[in-house]
Write a protein that holds these residues in place. Structure first.
Motif, PDB file in Angstrom:
ATOM      1  N   ALA A 226       0.298 -84.375  44.011  1.00  0.00           N
ATOM      2  CA  ALA A 226       0.701 -83.628  45.190  1.00  0.00           C
ATOM      3  C   ALA A 226      -0.012 -82.286  45.212  1.00  0.00           C
ATOM      4  O   ALA A 226       0.005 -81.545  44.223  1.00  0.00           O
ATOM      5  N   ALA A 227      -0.629 -81.993  46.339  1.00  0.00           N
ATOM      6  CA  ALA A 227      -1.405 -80.761  46.472  1.00  0.00           C
ATOM      7  C   ALA A 227      -0.701 -79.789  47.390  1.00  0.00           C
ATOM      8  O   ALA A 227      -0.049 -80.187  48.357  1.00  0.00           O
ATOM      9  N   SER A 228      -0.832 -78.515  47.090  1.00  0.00           N
ATOM     10  CA  SER A 228      -0.333 -77.463  47.977  1.00  0.00           C
ATOM     11  C   SER A 228      -1.398 -76.392  48.081  1.00  0.00           C
ATOM     12  O   SER A 228      -2.244 -76.245  47.202  1.00  0.00           O
TER      13      SER A 228
ATOM     14  N   SER B 133      -7.390 -83.568  52.587  1.00  0.00           N
ATOM     15  CA  SER B 133      -8.499 -84.080  53.394  1.00  0.00           C
ATOM     16  C   SER B 133      -9.652 -83.086  53.445  1.00  0.00           C
ATOM     17  O   SER B 133     -10.760 -83.441  53.853  1.00  0.00           O
ATOM     18  N   SER B 134      -9.379 -81.836  53.035  1.00  0.00           N
ATOM     19  CA  SER B 134     -10.398 -80.799  53.104  1.00  0.00           C
ATOM     20  C   SER B 134     -11.394 -80.853  51.953  1.00  0.00           C
ATOM     21  O   SER B 134     -12.428 -80.190  52.007  1.00  0.00           O
TER      22      SER B 134
ATOM     23  N   ASP C  88      -3.161 -89.906  50.999  1.00  0.00           N
ATOM     24  CA  ASP C  88      -2.236 -89.890  52.118  1.00  0.00           C
ATOM     25  C   ASP C  88      -2.268 -88.468  52.654  1.00  0.00           C
ATOM     26  O   ASP C  88      -1.585 -87.577  52.130  1.00  0.00           O
ATOM     27  N   ASN C  89      -3.071 -88.247  53.679  1.00  0.00           N
ATOM     28  CA  ASN C  89      -3.254 -86.881  54.179  1.00  0.00           C
ATOM     29  C   ASN C  89      -1.953 -86.321  54.762  1.00  0.00           C
ATOM     30  O   ASN C  89      -1.711 -85.113  54.679  1.00  0.00           O
ATOM     31  N   ALA C  90      -1.123 -87.175  55.340  1.00  0.00           N
ATOM     32  CA  ALA C  90       0.136 -86.698  55.910  1.00  0.00           C
ATOM     33  C   ALA C  90       1.059 -86.139  54.834  1.00  0.00           C
ATOM     34  O   ALA C  90       1.814 -85.193  55.076  1.00  0.00           O
ATOM     35  N   LYS C  91       0.978 -86.709  53.623  1.00  0.00           N
ATOM     36  CA  LYS C  91       1.792 -86.232  52.500  1.00  0.00           C
ATOM     37  C   LYS C  91       1.027 -85.285  51.594  1.00  0.00           C
ATOM     38  O   LYS C  91       1.573 -84.818  50.593  1.00  0.00           O
ATOM     39  N   ASN C  92      -0.227 -85.052  51.930  1.00  0.00           N
ATOM     40  CA  ASN C  92      -1.074 -84.170  51.112  1.00  0.00           C
ATOM     41  C   ASN C  92      -1.077 -84.615  49.648  1.00  0.00           C
ATOM     42  O   ASN C  92      -0.949 -83.792  48.723  1.00  0.00           O
TER      43      ASN C  92
END
Length: 125
Positions: free
Chosen positions: A23-25, A30-31, A73-77
């Motif tokens: 999990a990324a924050s 996507s970047s 999963d870009n929506a969930k980052n």
């Protein structure tokens, strides 16, 4: 700044499956390009898989090709590593990493700017 947190590790029998999550924050996955590495006791950290920033291109180490799959999963980052047909030699601490510069390779430690804390995967025979 990017923070990465891995989860999903554990103990599994040979032939079993696990799915690791990262999990990324801070920025959306996507970047930038993402990678998975692993480090077994007494060994150097080694490349496992990468999903590059553009074109959905993925690349795997020969030792895991056909058994592991990296996905986003870009929506969930979140970035995942699906691991099937696990072997005892897959036992290691698994790390995810982010390459915010979009380097052309992606299989070297130096290609990544941020790292998670790691999650332990143990495969019993």
């Amino acid at each position: 700044q990017v923070q990465l947190v891995e989860s999903g590790g554990g103990l599994v029998q040979a032939g079993g499956s696990l799915r690791l999550s990262c999990a990324a924050s801070g920025r959306t996955v996507s970047s930038y390009a993402m990678g998975w590495f692993r480090q077994a006791p007494g060994k150097e950290r080694e490349f496992v898989a990468t999903a590059r920033r553009s074109g959905g291109y993925t690349y795997y180490a020969d030792s895991v090709k056909g058994r592991f799959t990296i996905s986003r999963d870009n929506a969930k980052n979140t970035v995942y590593l699906q691991m099937n047909t696990l072997k005892p030699e897959d036992t290691a601490v698994y790390y995810c990493a982010a390459d915010i510069m979009g380097r052309p390779l992606g299989y070297r430690l130096a290609d990544y700017d941020y790292w998670g804390q790691g999650t332990q995967v143990t495969v019993s025979s």
